[in-house]
Every structure is written in C-alpha cells, then in structure tokens.
Design a protein around this motif. Structure first.
Motif, PDB file in Angstrom:
ATOM      1  N   HIS A  18      14.372  -6.440  -2.805  1.00  0.00           N
ATOM      2  CA  HIS A  18      13.225  -5.792  -3.440  1.00  0.00           C
ATOM      3  C   HIS A  18      12.103  -5.430  -2.483  1.00  0.00           C
ATOM      4  O   HIS A  18      11.036  -4.995  -2.900  1.00  0.00           O
ATOM      5  CB  HIS A  18      12.691  -6.665  -4.571  1.00  0.00           C
ATOM      6  N   ILE A  19      12.354  -5.605  -1.183  1.00  0.00           N
ATOM      7  CA  ILE A  19      11.402  -5.186  -0.159  1.00  0.00           C
ATOM      8  C   ILE A  19      12.172  -4.653   1.037  1.00  0.00           C
ATOM      9  O   ILE A  19      13.175  -5.231   1.456  1.00  0.00           O
ATOM     10  CB  ILE A  19      10.448  -6.340   0.252  1.00  0.00           C
ATOM     11  N   GLN A  20      11.697  -3.507   1.543  1.00  0.00           N
ATOM     12  CA  GLN A  20      12.332  -2.873   2.707  1.00  0.00           C
ATOM     13  C   GLN A  20      11.233  -2.368   3.631  1.00  0.00           C
ATOM     14  O   GLN A  20      10.305  -1.682   3.198  1.00  0.00           O
ATOM     15  CB  GLN A  20      13.202  -1.706   2.251  1.00  0.00           C
ATOM     16  N   TRP A  21      11.334  -2.710   4.894  1.00  0.00           N
ATOM     17  CA  TRP A  21      10.397  -2.216   5.903  1.00  0.00           C
ATOM     18  C   TRP A  21      10.912  -0.877   6.393  1.00  0.00           C
ATOM     19  O   TRP A  21      12.039  -0.778   6.878  1.00  0.00           O
ATOM     20  CB  TRP A  21      10.311  -3.229   7.037  1.00  0.00           C
ATOM     21  N   ASN A  39       6.480  -4.831  -5.431  1.00  0.00           N
ATOM     22  CA  ASN A  39       5.087  -5.152  -5.746  1.00  0.00           C
ATOM     23  C   ASN A  39       4.352  -5.595  -4.485  1.00  0.00           C
ATOM     24  O   ASN A  39       4.964  -5.880  -3.452  1.00  0.00           O
ATOM     25  CB  ASN A  39       5.002  -6.229  -6.842  1.00  0.00           C
ATOM     26  N   GLU A  40       3.048  -5.670  -4.605  1.00  0.00           N
ATOM     27  CA  GLU A  40       2.191  -6.053  -3.482  1.00  0.00           C
ATOM     28  C   GLU A  40       2.461  -7.479  -3.027  1.00  0.00           C
ATOM     29  O   GLU A  40       2.392  -7.788  -1.831  1.00  0.00           O
ATOM     30  CB  GLU A  40       0.725  -5.905  -3.890  1.00  0.00           C
ATOM     31  N   GLN A  41       2.756  -8.355  -3.961  1.00  0.00           N
ATOM     32  CA  GLN A  41       2.972  -9.758  -3.622  1.00  0.00           C
ATOM     33  C   GLN A  41       4.121  -9.931  -2.625  1.00  0.00           C
ATOM     34  O   GLN A  41       4.058 -10.780  -1.744  1.00  0.00           O
ATOM     35  CB  GLN A  41       3.225 -10.589  -4.883  1.00  0.00           C
ATOM     36  N   ILE A  43       4.954  -7.897  -0.241  1.00  0.00           N
ATOM     37  CA  ILE A  43       4.446  -7.522   1.073  1.00  0.00           C
ATOM     38  C   ILE A  43       3.589  -8.647   1.644  1.00  0.00           C
ATOM     39  O   ILE A  43       3.710  -9.022   2.808  1.00  0.00           O
ATOM     40  CB  ILE A  43       3.651  -6.209   0.988  1.00  0.00           C
ATOM     41  N   ARG A  44       2.759  -9.230   0.802  1.00  0.00           N
ATOM     42  CA  ARG A  44       1.906 -10.334   1.255  1.00  0.00           C
ATOM     43  C   ARG A  44       2.750 -11.566   1.611  1.00  0.00           C
ATOM     44  O   ARG A  44       2.454 -12.268   2.571  1.00  0.00           O
ATOM     45  CB  ARG A  44       0.863 -10.658   0.209  1.00  0.00           C
ATOM     46  N   GLU A  45       3.810 -11.805   0.848  1.00  0.00           N
ATOM     47  CA  GLU A  45       4.715 -12.925   1.140  1.00  0.00           C
ATOM     48  C   GLU A  45       5.411 -12.714   2.486  1.00  0.00           C
ATOM     49  O   GLU A  45       5.531 -13.639   3.288  1.00  0.00           O
ATOM     50  CB  GLU A  45       5.749 -13.058   0.021  1.00  0.00           C
ATOM     51  N   HIS A  46       5.855 -11.489   2.739  1.00  0.00           N
ATOM     52  CA  HIS A  46       6.482 -11.169   4.026  1.00  0.00           C
ATOM     53  C   HIS A  46       5.507 -11.437   5.165  1.00  0.00           C
ATOM     54  O   HIS A  46       5.861 -12.052   6.175  1.00  0.00           O
ATOM     55  CB  HIS A  46       6.937  -9.704   4.040  1.00  0.00           C
ATOM     56  N   ALA A  47       4.263 -10.993   5.008  1.00  0.00           N
ATOM     57  CA  ALA A  47       3.250 -11.212   6.042  1.00  0.00           C
ATOM     58  C   ALA A  47       2.999 -12.700   6.269  1.00  0.00           C
ATOM     59  O   ALA A  47       2.936 -13.161   7.410  1.00  0.00           O
ATOM     60  CB  ALA A  47       1.951 -10.511   5.648  1.00  0.00           C
ATOM     61  N   GLU A  48       2.895 -13.452   5.193  1.00  0.00           N
ATOM     62  CA  GLU A  48       2.640 -14.890   5.320  1.00  0.00           C
ATOM     63  C   GLU A  48       3.790 -15.604   6.020  1.00  0.00           C
ATOM     64  O   GLU A  48       3.580 -16.388   6.947  1.00  0.00           O
ATOM     65  CB  GLU A  48       2.405 -15.501   3.943  1.00  0.00           C
ATOM     66  N   SER A  56      -5.131  -5.568   4.326  1.00  0.00           N
ATOM     67  CA  SER A  56      -5.194  -4.766   3.111  1.00  0.00           C
ATOM     68  C   SER A  56      -3.810  -4.200   2.823  1.00  0.00           C
ATOM     69  O   SER A  56      -3.023  -3.956   3.736  1.00  0.00           O
ATOM     70  CB  SER A  56      -6.226  -3.646   3.237  1.00  0.00           C
ATOM     71  N   VAL A  57      -3.548  -4.025   1.554  1.00  0.00           N
ATOM     72  CA  VAL A  57      -2.294  -3.429   1.089  1.00  0.00           C
ATOM     73  C   VAL A  57      -2.683  -2.312   0.136  1.00  0.00           C
ATOM     74  O   VAL A  57      -3.474  -2.527  -0.776  1.00  0.00           O
ATOM     75  CB  VAL A  57      -1.399  -4.462   0.365  1.00  0.00           C
TER      76      VAL A  57
END
Length: 70
Positions: A18-21, A39-41, A43-48, A56-57
């Motif tokens: 559900h996430i692709q860079w 969803n934004e979460q 992306i934030r989870e990947h960053a963390e 910012s997202v």
C-alpha cells in the motif's frame, strides 16, 4: 544517497503493497520524495522506521505541464 536509498527500500519491503516510493528530488539542503500511498500515515510510518525526517506531507491533486496549456 545510495545508503539512504537502500534503507528506504528495506523499510518499504516490510510495509506491504500500500506504499510505493517513486523517486526523490535532491536539492542543496532538502530531499523531496514522491510516493504512491494509501494514506499519509503510511508515509509517516516509512519515515519513522527509516529514520528520515518527514517535516510535511502533501497530497498531489493533479499534475500540470506544458501540454496542459494546449
């Protein structure tokens, strides 16, 4: 940049489909990353998990370019 890319890919491989860079733009002092994500979460989870800042997202609502003017 290679080490950061490898870390990003390693984290993404554990996060599911559900996430692709797509890619990132590297400037003198910042990196702007483009993702396809549910969803934004995510992306934030990947960053963390990767130890990357995500100050910012923003959702891309449309894409324009020279052909848009025609």
């Amino acid at each position: 940049l290679r080490a950061i890319s490898q870390k990003s890919c390693a984290v993404l491989s554990t996060m599911g489909p559900h996430i692709q860079w797509l890619h990132s733009y590297v400037t003198g002092d910042k990196v702007y990353c483009l993702y396809i994500a549910a969803n934004e979460q995510l992306i934030r989870e990947h960053a963390e998990q990767g130890g990357f800042p995500a100050n910012s997202v923003a959702e891309v609502l449309d894409i324009i370019g020279a052909n848009t003017a025609r």
